[in-house]
Design a protein around this motif. Structure first.
Motif, mmCIF file in Angstrom:
data_model
loop_
_atom_site.group_PDB
_atom_site.id
_atom_site.type_symbol
_atom_site.label_atom_id
_atom_site.label_comp_id
_atom_site.label_asym_id
_atom_site.label_seq_id
_atom_site.Cartn_x
_atom_site.Cartn_y
_atom_site.Cartn_z
ATOM 1 N N ASP A 162 0.847 -1.185 0.000
ATOM 2 C CA ASP A 162 0.000 0.000 0.000
ATOM 3 C C ASP A 162 0.889 1.243 0.000
ATOM 4 N N HIS A 209 -4.733 -2.579 -3.056
ATOM 5 C CA HIS A 209 -5.564 -1.598 -2.350
ATOM 6 C C HIS A 209 -5.092 -0.192 -2.690
ATOM 7 N N ARG A 249 -4.413 -8.632 4.782
ATOM 8 C CA ARG A 249 -3.666 -7.389 4.957
ATOM 9 C C ARG A 249 -2.716 -7.599 6.112
ATOM 10 N N ILE A 259 -14.257 -0.628 0.210
ATOM 11 C CA ILE A 259 -14.018 -1.025 1.593
ATOM 12 C C ILE A 259 -14.759 -0.066 2.513
ATOM 13 N N LEU A 306 -10.484 -1.804 -3.423
ATOM 14 C CA LEU A 306 -9.777 -3.075 -3.474
ATOM 15 C C LEU A 306 -10.034 -3.788 -4.795
ATOM 16 N N TRP A 357 -0.786 -6.263 0.970
ATOM 17 C CA TRP A 357 -2.070 -6.801 0.550
ATOM 18 C C TRP A 357 -1.787 -8.033 -0.302
#
Length: 377
Positions: free
Chosen positions: A278, A343, A311, A362, A348, A285
């Motif tokens: 991320d 992400h 995650r 999300i 996502l 992720w």
């Protein structure tokens, strides 16, 4: 004492040892293949199937701008997958999530007849800001790493060069470190179908990592149990490797000469595939396969291969304990066999080896502060 009794007593210890060995192997095999394991569907918010992807989104990478690049249509040895007519590279824009994918075109200097894409990664030149895409191509003449310049405006990939080397075979994924340098995962040592099956069901950790410095390639890590996805932190200090069969994220610290120092093995208790970092938080992720024996099925129904997204938060600078959260779980009816997760700002993407690409909003909150200050230390 009769000869028969003597022979019987002599062979009893051997039979006992063989029985114990078989029982231990069966127990390990049962756990390894995830027989008896149950899952429960849950999603982080509303999800939809992204149109335009029919043959998988095996690997997904995301740029800081929110543009995602993915490979589709991998044809693996030993599987009858001639129905994949057009392997390709696609783009998805997180800024416009209601839209679908756009297919990249190749420039005329590239022969796409032998194109069979697997891993993909990008490199941004720190001086010029120029973006390059590195692709693993399982070409009929042997695996090679192909490097392209990217034109996002016109959706074109400009072929620049490819790298081929005798120890770059069974390549799964790459992590670029320069304009023509990278780390690569060699998921298995064997090249024959029987040898690969022996490695898998013999629980043999014969996978490797290779470093290519732009001129020469060398093995920098061994004894890995099917190293799959690989990524590198933004400061180029740490390499993160997904052990697909070993079920670990393996964390290495890089050295100036390209060698690696093993720092930590994070047990995920799942057969993890690809890792994407991320850009805002530094979290990993990961697309994963929670029930291994189902990945051999490509049909919808009660035995469809399920999909899982993890995650993981881990700070290598302080070598703290990892925080692992399951964000997404599906029994295979929405998407079969998740291989990648990416992400970007509360959105996502979930990619699969052989079929769909799924987008989710999300709305389920999660706690935790950013660790990107550590990546950029």
């Amino acid at each position: 004492m009769a000869l028969g009794n003597i022979l019987c007593w002599c062979f009893l210890p051997i039979l006992a040892v063989l029985a114990a060995f078989y029982a231990q192997y069966y127990f390990n095999y049962w756990n390894f293949m995830d027989f008896g394991k149950h899952i429960y569907n849950h999603y982080p918010g509303p999800c939809r199937v992204v149109e335009g992807i029919e043959y998988g989104a095996e690997k997904i990478i995301v740029l800081p701008s929110g543009l995602a690049v993915l490979t589709s249509g991998i044809q693996l040895p030993g599987r009858n997958m001639t129905w994949v007519e057009r392997p390709g590279v696609y783009m998805f824009d997180f800024n416009k999530p209601w839209q679908n994918v756009t297919r990249f075109a190749f420039t005329s200097n590239y022969d796409a007849k032998g194109f069979n894409p697997h891993g993909v990664a990008f490199f941004e030149n720190p001086r010029t800001g120029k973006l390059s895409i590195f692709l693993v191509n399982h070409h009929p003449e042997g695996d090679r790493i192909e490097i392209f310049d990217v034109d996002f405006v016109n959706s074109r990939l400009h072929f620049r060069k490819y790298v081929k080397h005798p120890i770059l075979y069974n390549v799964n994924d790459i992590a670029p470190t320069g304009e023509a340098s990278f780390y690569a995962t060699i998921d298995q040592y064997s090249t024959s179908g029987r040898g690969k099956m022996l490695e898998m069901f013999g629980f043999l950790s014969w996978g490797r990592l290779v470093h290519f410095d732009g001129k020469n390639a060398k093995i920098v890590a061994e004894d890995l149990n099917y190293p799959n996805g690989i990524t590198i932190t933004s400061d180029k200090r740490f390499i993160l490797v997904a052990e697909f069969l070993g079920q670990h994220v393996v964390v290495f610290e890089t050295r100036k000469d390209g060698s690696l120092y093993l720092q930590r093995r994070i047990n995920t208790h799942s057969h993890i595939d690809n890792i994407e970092l991320d850009h805002d938080t530094g979290d990993m992720w990961i697309g994963s396969h929670p029930i291994l024996h189902r990945i051999f099925s490509l049909k919808k129904g009660p035995k469809a291969p399920p999909s899982q997204v993890l995650r993981i938060r881990y700070d290598p600078w302080v070598d703290s304990e990892a925080e692992i959260h399951e964000v997404f779980m599906d029994d295979g009816q929405l998407v079969m066999g998740s291989s990648a997760a990416a992400h970007w700002k509360g959105k996502l993407l979930v990619g699969s080896v052989f079929e769909r690409l799924v987008y989710c909003d999300i709305i389920t909150p999660y706690q935790g502060s950013s660790i990107n200050d550590r990546w950029n230390h």
